[in-house]
Design an enzyme around this catalytic site. Structure first.
Site, PDB file in Angstrom:
ATOM      1  N   HIS A 183       0.865  -1.188   0.000  1.00  0.00           N
ATOM      2  CA  HIS A 183       0.000   0.000   0.000  1.00  0.00           C
ATOM      3  C   HIS A 183       0.899   1.235   0.000  1.00  0.00           C
ATOM      4  O   HIS A 183       1.684   1.419   0.925  1.00  0.00           O
ATOM      5  CB  HIS A 183      -0.911   0.001   1.230  1.00  0.00           C
ATOM      6  CG  HIS A 183      -1.842  -1.179   1.265  1.00  0.00           C
ATOM      7  ND1 HIS A 183      -3.108  -1.142   0.728  1.00  0.00           N
ATOM      8  CD2 HIS A 183      -1.669  -2.434   1.744  1.00  0.00           C
ATOM      9  CE1 HIS A 183      -3.686  -2.333   0.888  1.00  0.00           C
ATOM     10  NE2 HIS A 183      -2.832  -3.133   1.502  1.00  0.00           N
ATOM     11  N   ARG A 208      -0.342   4.425  -0.486  1.00  0.00           N
ATOM     12  CA  ARG A 208      -1.119   5.526   0.129  1.00  0.00           C
ATOM     13  C   ARG A 208      -1.224   6.797  -0.719  1.00  0.00           C
ATOM     14  O   ARG A 208      -1.776   7.779  -0.262  1.00  0.00           O
ATOM     15  CB  ARG A 208      -0.559   5.907   1.504  1.00  0.00           C
ATOM     16  CG  ARG A 208      -0.467   4.759   2.496  1.00  0.00           C
ATOM     17  CD  ARG A 208      -1.820   4.196   2.859  1.00  0.00           C
ATOM     18  NE  ARG A 208      -1.728   3.201   3.918  1.00  0.00           N
ATOM     19  CZ  ARG A 208      -2.549   2.168   4.025  1.00  0.00           C
ATOM     20  NH1 ARG A 208      -3.524   1.969   3.141  1.00  0.00           N
ATOM     21  NH2 ARG A 208      -2.424   1.324   5.018  1.00  0.00           N
ATOM     22  N   ASN A 251      -6.622   0.722  -2.895  1.00  0.00           N
ATOM     23  CA  ASN A 251      -7.485   1.386  -1.907  1.00  0.00           C
ATOM     24  C   ASN A 251      -6.885   2.693  -1.404  1.00  0.00           C
ATOM     25  O   ASN A 251      -6.728   2.915  -0.215  1.00  0.00           O
ATOM     26  CB  ASN A 251      -7.815   0.446  -0.731  1.00  0.00           C
ATOM     27  CG  ASN A 251      -6.586  -0.036   0.011  1.00  0.00           C
ATOM     28  OD1 ASN A 251      -5.486  -0.049  -0.542  1.00  0.00           O
ATOM     29  ND2 ASN A 251      -6.763  -0.419   1.255  1.00  0.00           N
ATOM     30  N   HIS A 278      -9.183 -10.504  -1.312  1.00  0.00           N
ATOM     31  CA  HIS A 278      -9.036 -10.190   0.120  1.00  0.00           C
ATOM     32  C   HIS A 278     -10.124 -11.018   0.792  1.00  0.00           C
ATOM     33  O   HIS A 278     -11.294 -10.655   0.775  1.00  0.00           O
ATOM     34  CB  HIS A 278      -9.241  -8.687   0.350  1.00  0.00           C
ATOM     35  CG  HIS A 278      -9.381  -8.294   1.793  1.00  0.00           C
ATOM     36  ND1 HIS A 278      -8.448  -7.540   2.446  1.00  0.00           N
ATOM     37  CD2 HIS A 278     -10.347  -8.538   2.706  1.00  0.00           C
ATOM     38  CE1 HIS A 278      -8.834  -7.348   3.702  1.00  0.00           C
ATOM     39  NE2 HIS A 278      -9.991  -7.940   3.884  1.00  0.00           N
ATOM     40  N   HIS A 305      -2.719 -12.409   1.571  1.00  0.00           N
ATOM     41  CA  HIS A 305      -2.469 -12.511   3.025  1.00  0.00           C
ATOM     42  C   HIS A 305      -3.173 -13.668   3.742  1.00  0.00           C
ATOM     43  O   HIS A 305      -4.004 -13.459   4.621  1.00  0.00           O
ATOM     44  CB  HIS A 305      -2.774 -11.187   3.727  1.00  0.00           C
ATOM     45  CG  HIS A 305      -4.034 -10.462   3.328  1.00  0.00           C
ATOM     46  ND1 HIS A 305      -5.260 -11.026   3.410  1.00  0.00           N
ATOM     47  CD2 HIS A 305      -4.226  -9.200   2.852  1.00  0.00           C
ATOM     48  CE1 HIS A 305      -6.164 -10.149   3.007  1.00  0.00           C
ATOM     49  NE2 HIS A 305      -5.558  -9.043   2.658  1.00  0.00           N
ATOM     50  N   ASP A 316       2.346  -7.017   2.452  1.00  0.00           N
ATOM     51  CA  ASP A 316       1.135  -6.268   2.809  1.00  0.00           C
ATOM     52  C   ASP A 316       1.534  -4.982   3.543  1.00  0.00           C
ATOM     53  O   ASP A 316       0.927  -4.603   4.550  1.00  0.00           O
ATOM     54  CB  ASP A 316       0.166  -7.110   3.647  1.00  0.00           C
ATOM     55  CG  ASP A 316      -1.229  -6.476   3.718  1.00  0.00           C
ATOM     56  OD1 ASP A 316      -1.433  -5.413   3.098  1.00  0.00           O
ATOM     57  OD2 ASP A 316      -2.098  -7.043   4.400  1.00  0.00           O
ATOM     58  N   HIS A 347       0.817   3.389   8.382  1.00  0.00           N
ATOM     59  CA  HIS A 347      -0.115   4.264   9.107  1.00  0.00           C
ATOM     60  C   HIS A 347       0.711   5.164  10.001  1.00  0.00           C
ATOM     61  O   HIS A 347       1.678   4.712  10.627  1.00  0.00           O
ATOM     62  CB  HIS A 347      -1.066   3.452   9.989  1.00  0.00           C
ATOM     63  CG  HIS A 347      -2.075   2.664   9.221  1.00  0.00           C
ATOM     64  ND1 HIS A 347      -3.059   3.250   8.460  1.00  0.00           N
ATOM     65  CD2 HIS A 347      -2.256   1.329   9.094  1.00  0.00           C
ATOM     66  CE1 HIS A 347      -3.802   2.296   7.897  1.00  0.00           C
ATOM     67  NE2 HIS A 347      -3.329   1.125   8.257  1.00  0.00           N
TER      68      HIS A 347
END
Lengths: 424, 310
Positions: free
Chosen positions: A63, A65, A95, A179, A232, A305, A309
Site C-alpha cells: 500500500h 497511500r 485502496n 481479500h 495474506h 502487505d 499508518h
C-alpha cells in the site's frame, strides 16, 4: 549507464537452475553475461564474496497511500523503502483516496512512479470506488497498465460480482486478487478470536471469517476457470483448502506475509496496536501450517502487505486503531529466518520472493536470464542489525518488529542496471 | 499473608495483575475503611492535598459517584469529566485529552472507557496512577473486589465456594474480573447463559461452563446475575427479552436449587423481571445494596493504596 560486474557472489536463479559462485555482468540495463571473459570499458566491479546475487525481489502486495494519504507514504517514499528492503518492483493496492478505479488513476500512479526507486505496478479496483457494487472499468485500467484487480482492504462480499470480476478479468489474462474476509463474521473484530481475545475483552475475528471466503473464491475460480490470487493467508485451514484446490487443478496462487510466519496473537500483548492487522495474527498451529504451506508450494508468494499508518492512526485505543503494519524493510530478514531454521532453502526463498511473485501477476523479472532487465538484489545472509525506528525509510513507523535483532538483509538493490540502494 | 507483605502497585488495571495476597490485603484495607462511612462525620484527612480526576467516557452514575464519595471521604480533591466517546472525531484523541489533564498534575486518573485496554494505554503516556473503572468488555477490577469483599463478609471466606454467574458473559467486564478474582481466591466459578453470550475460551479463564442455568446454580453459595443490554436483541444474541427472562432469568424456583443460604448478587442496574425477578432481587438473601455500600469502602482502599496516603 555504467556497466556493473557483481563478482564472486553466490548466484541463485531457480528459473534457470543456477546456484553457483560466479560473476554476473550487468550492461545496457540488462543481465549481460555470467562469468564474462572480458568487461566493457568503465565497468564497476563489486566484490560480493559471501553474498547472494538473486533476481530482484518483487513484493506484490504493497500500500503506497498515494493519492490521498501522503502523510503515511508516497509512491516515492514507499519505493525507497522497497529498495532498502531489496525489492526492485512492487505491486500497489488500489485502496487509495480516491480509489484506483479508472485508467486516469492508473496512469497517474505510473507517471509518478517513473522516478521512483523501484518499478511500481498498479493494481486496479474490482468495483467502482471500491464499494463492491458495480464493476470498475477494468479493460481501460488494463490498457493503462493495471496488472491485476482487487478491492483489497475490503472483500468483495457479493459473490456474483466476484464471479463476474473473475470472468471479465479473464479477457485480459490478469488475476483477481482476493481479500478473503467474510465481513459479517469479522465486523467490529480487532484481533484473533479465542481465549486471549476473551481475556482481553477485545472482539475477535474467527478463523472462519477468512476460510469461508477462501473457499468461496476457490469455488469461483473452479467455476470460471480464471486465475484467482489469494492475498495474506493467515490460517491453517486456509492452507489446507488451497492445497486441496491446487491438487484438483484449480487456477489459484496464494501469498502470505512475514508476520503470519513470525508472530502469533501473543504479540498483541498489552494492547499493542503495532500488532493489530487484518487478518489478525493467529495461533501457533496456524504459524506452523503457514510454514508448511510455504515449504510444499501451497503458498506461492511472500508479500509484505506493507500498510503504512502514521502515529495518528496507531496511538489510539486498540479497537479504534488502524489495521496494518509496514513490512517492506523487514520482509527479507524475516524470510531469511525460515532459511536459517531449515524450513526452506535458498532456492525456495528466491522463488517465494522473486520468481513466483512475477509469475502470479504476470510481471517481467523474477530471473537472471541473459537479456532480461538488470533487476538484481544482493543479500548478505549474515549481516546483523537492529531494526530501529529512526532508521526506518518508510514514512510511517508502524512495525511490531522495531527493536528486533535481525540477521540477513539486502545490501545492494539494482533496478534496470541502476543502483537504487547500497549498504555494502 | 507474609509479614513482609507490601502492596506494590501504582495502577489498578486488571485483576490479573494482583496476587492472592494483594487481593486479601485490599479487602482487609477496605474492611478497615468501611467504618468511616458509618460515622456522623464521614471524612478522614488521609488523602488531603491529593487530586483525583474521574474521567468517564461512558455514562455511569453509580460507579462514578462511588469513586467520588470514596475520594471525598478521604479528603482528596475530585474533579469529574464526562467526556464523549466521540471526542476522537472532534479531533482530540484520548491520549491528547489525558496528556492535557496530566499537565494539571493530578495524582490519579480514574477512567471508564468503552475500549478494552484503554487504561493500559494511558499508563504508557502519563505518570499519574491510573484506575480502571471499567474498560470495554475487559475488566472492572474495583467491582470484582467489592463483590469478593461482600461474599467474604457474609460467608467468612471465599475458598471452596460455588459462585454461579448467569447472563451475558461475553459483554460483561464484571463477569470477566469476577471469574479471574474469585478463581484466584479459591472459589469455583460456574457460568451459564445464552451460548451467543458466552465467549470462546471462558474455561481458560477458570470458569466451568454449563449448558443449563439450573446446573450452574445447583448447590451454589452465590448466584450473580448480569445486566442484559436491551440492544443485544438487535444483534441477534437473544430472540427476545421475554424468552431470556423465561429461560435464563433468575427466579425463586431456580433459587431453590442453590444452597438455602445462597447470596444473590447483581452489579446493577437491574432490569427487574428480565435477568432477575423482583422477588429474588428484594429477598432476604439479596446483598445487592451491600455490594453498593462495600463499593465505597473498596474504592477508598484502592485510592489509599495507590496514592500512598498516610
Amino acid at each position: 549507464m555504467q556497466p556493473i560486474l557483481l563478482k564472486n557472489g553466490r548466484i541463485i536463479d531457480p528459473v534457470n537452475g543456477i546456484d553457483m559462485v560466479g560473476n554476473l555482468l550487468l550492461h545496457l540495463a540488462k543481465c549481460a553475461q555470467i562469468n564474462p571473459s572480458s568487461l566493457p570499458e568503465g565497468t564497476r566491479e563489486i566484490d560480493l564474496t559471501g553474498k547472494w546475487v538473486v533476481p530482484g525481489l518483487i513484493d506484490i502486495h504493497v500500500h503506497l497511500r498515494e493519492p490521498g494519504e501522503e502523510y503515511k507514504e508516497t509512491i516515492e517514499s514507499g519505493a525507497q523503502a522497497a529498495a532498502a528492503g531489496g525489492f526492485t518492483a512492487v505491486a500497489c493496492m488500489p485502496n487509495t483516496k480516491p480509489v484506483l478505479d479508472s485508467a486516469q488513476m492508473i496512469e497517474a500512479v505510473l507517471s509518478k512512479a517513473q522516478k521512483a526507486a523501484c518499478r511500481v505496478y498498479p493494481v486496479g479496483a474490482i468495483s467502482s470506488h471500491g464499494q463492491g457494487s458495480t464493476l470498475a472499468n477494468m479493460g481501460e485500467m488494463f490498457a493503462a497498465g493495471a496488472v491485476a484487480f482487487t478491492d483489497d482492504g475490503l472483500p468483495v462480499s457479493d459473490s456474483q460480482l466476484m464471479r463476474r470480476a473473475m470472468e471479465y478479468a479473464g479477457n485480459y489474462g490478469v488475476p483477481i486478487i482476493s481479500h478473503s474476509e467474510e465481513i459479517g463474521l469479522s465486523r467490529h473484530g480487532s484481533m484473533n478470536e479465542g481465549p486471549m481475545s476473551t481475556r482481553m475483552g477485545i472482539i475477535g475475528i474467527p478463523h472462519a471469517a477468512e476460510e469461508i471466503m477462501v473457499y468461496r473464491d476457490l469455488a469461483l475460480a473452479e467455476l470460471t476457470g480464471q486465475h484467482v490470487h489469494l492475498a495474506h493467508i493467515s490460517t491453517k485451514e486456509s492452507v489446507s483448502l488451497i492445497r486441496r484446490a491446487k491438487a484438483n487443478g484449480c487456477p489459484v496462487s496464494a501469498e502470505t506475509a512475514p508476520h503470519y510466519f513470525s508472530l502469533t496473537e501473543k504479540a498483541v500483548g498489552k494492547y499493542d496496536t503495532y500488532a493489530k492487522m487484518n487478518p489478525p495474527l493467529r495461533m501457533d498451529y496456524d504459524v506452523e501450517a503457514i510454514k508448511e504451506g510455504l515449504q510444499d508450494g501451497t503458498l506461492d508468494v511472500i508479500a509484505s502487505d506493507h500498510a503504512p499508518h502514521s502515529d495518528l492512526e496507531k496511538e489510539l485505543e486498540f479497537d479504534r486503531a488502524a489495521n496494518g503494519i509496514i513490512g517492506l524493510e523487514t520482509s527479507l530478514s524475516l524470510a531469511l529466518q525460515l532459511v536459517r531454521s531449515n524450513c526452506i532453502d535458498e532456492k525456495k526463498l528466491v522463488e517465494l520472493m522473486s520468481s513466483n511473485p512475477a509469475k502470479a501477476l504476470g510481471l517481467p523479472g523474477g530471473s537472471l536470464t541473459v537479456g532480461n532487465m538488470a533487476d538484481v538484489t544482493v543479500i548478505d545472509p549474515l549481516r546483523q542489525y537492529t531494526y530501529q525506528r529512526d532508521e526506518v525509510v518508510s514514512r510511517s513507523k508502524n512495525s511490531p518488529f522495531l527493536g528486533w535483532n535481525l540477521t540477513g538483509k539486502a545490501v545492494l538493490t539494482i533496478v534496470g542496471g541502476k543502483v537504487t540502494y547500497e549498504d555494502l | 499473608m507474609d509479614a513482609e507483605y507490601r502492596f506494590n502497585h501504582k495502577h489498578i488495571l486488571s485483576i490479573d495483575d494482583f496476587s492472592t495476597d494483594d487481593l486479601s490485603f485490599i479487602i482487609q484495607t477496605a474492611e478497615s475503611f468501611k467504618e468511616i462511612s458509618t460515622r456522623s462525620i464521614k471524612k478522614v484527612p488521609t488523602l488531603r492535598g491529593k487530586t483525583i480526576i474521574n474521567l468517564f467516557f461512558e455514562p455511569s452514575t453509580r460507579t462514578r459517584l462511588s469513586f467520588e464519595i470514596a475520594a471525598k471521604r478521604m479528603s482528596a480533591d475530585t474533579f469529574n469529566i464526562s467526556a464523549s466517546t466521540s471526542s476522537a472525531t472532534k479531533g482530540e484523541t484520548l491520549i491528547d485529552t489525558v496528556r492535557n489533564l496530566e499537565a494539571m498534575r493530578p495524582d490519579a486518573i480514574i477512567i471508564r472507557h468503552s475500549s478494552s485496554g484503554s487504561p493500559h494505554m494511558l499508563t504508557r503516556y502519563i505518570s499519574s496512577s491510573v484506575i480502571n473503572a471499567g474498560d470495554g468488555t475487559h475488566q472492572h477490577p474495583s467491582q470484582a473486589i467489592l463483590d469478593m469483599m461482600t461474599v467474604k463478609e457474609k460467608k467468612g471466606h471465599l475458598k471452596g465456594l460455588k459462585v454461579a454467574i448467569i447472563g451475558d458473559i461475553t459483554h460483561s467486564r464484571v463477569a470477566h474480573s469476577n471469574i479471574v478474582g474469585f478463581t484466584k481466591m479459591g472459589a469455583d466459578v460456574h457460568v451459564s447463559g445464552p451460548r451467543t453470550m458466552v465467549p470462546i475460551g471462558i474455561e481458560d479463564m477458570g470458569a466451568t461452563l454449563h449448558r443449563s442455568v439450573a446446573d450452574a446454580v445447583s448447590g451454589a453459595d452465590v448466584v450473580m446475575g448480569l445486566r442484559i443490554q436491551k440492544e443485544r436483541q438487535q444483534d441477534s444474541l437473544i430472540p427476545s427479552l421475554r424468552e431470556y427472562a423465561q429461560v435464563f432469568g433468575i427466579n425463586s424456583t431456580l433459587m431453590r436449587l442453590a444452597k438455602p443460604d445462597a447470596l444473590i448478587m447483581h452489579p446493577g442496574p437491574i432490569n427487574r423481571g428480565v435477568e432477575m425477578t423482583a422477588e429474588v432481587a428484594d429477598s432476604a438473601q439479596s446483598v445487592i445494596l451491600e455490594q453498593v455500600t462495600n463499593g465505597v469502602a473498596v474504592r477508598m482502599a484502592l485510592l489509599y493504596l495507590v496514592l500512598g496516603g498516610e
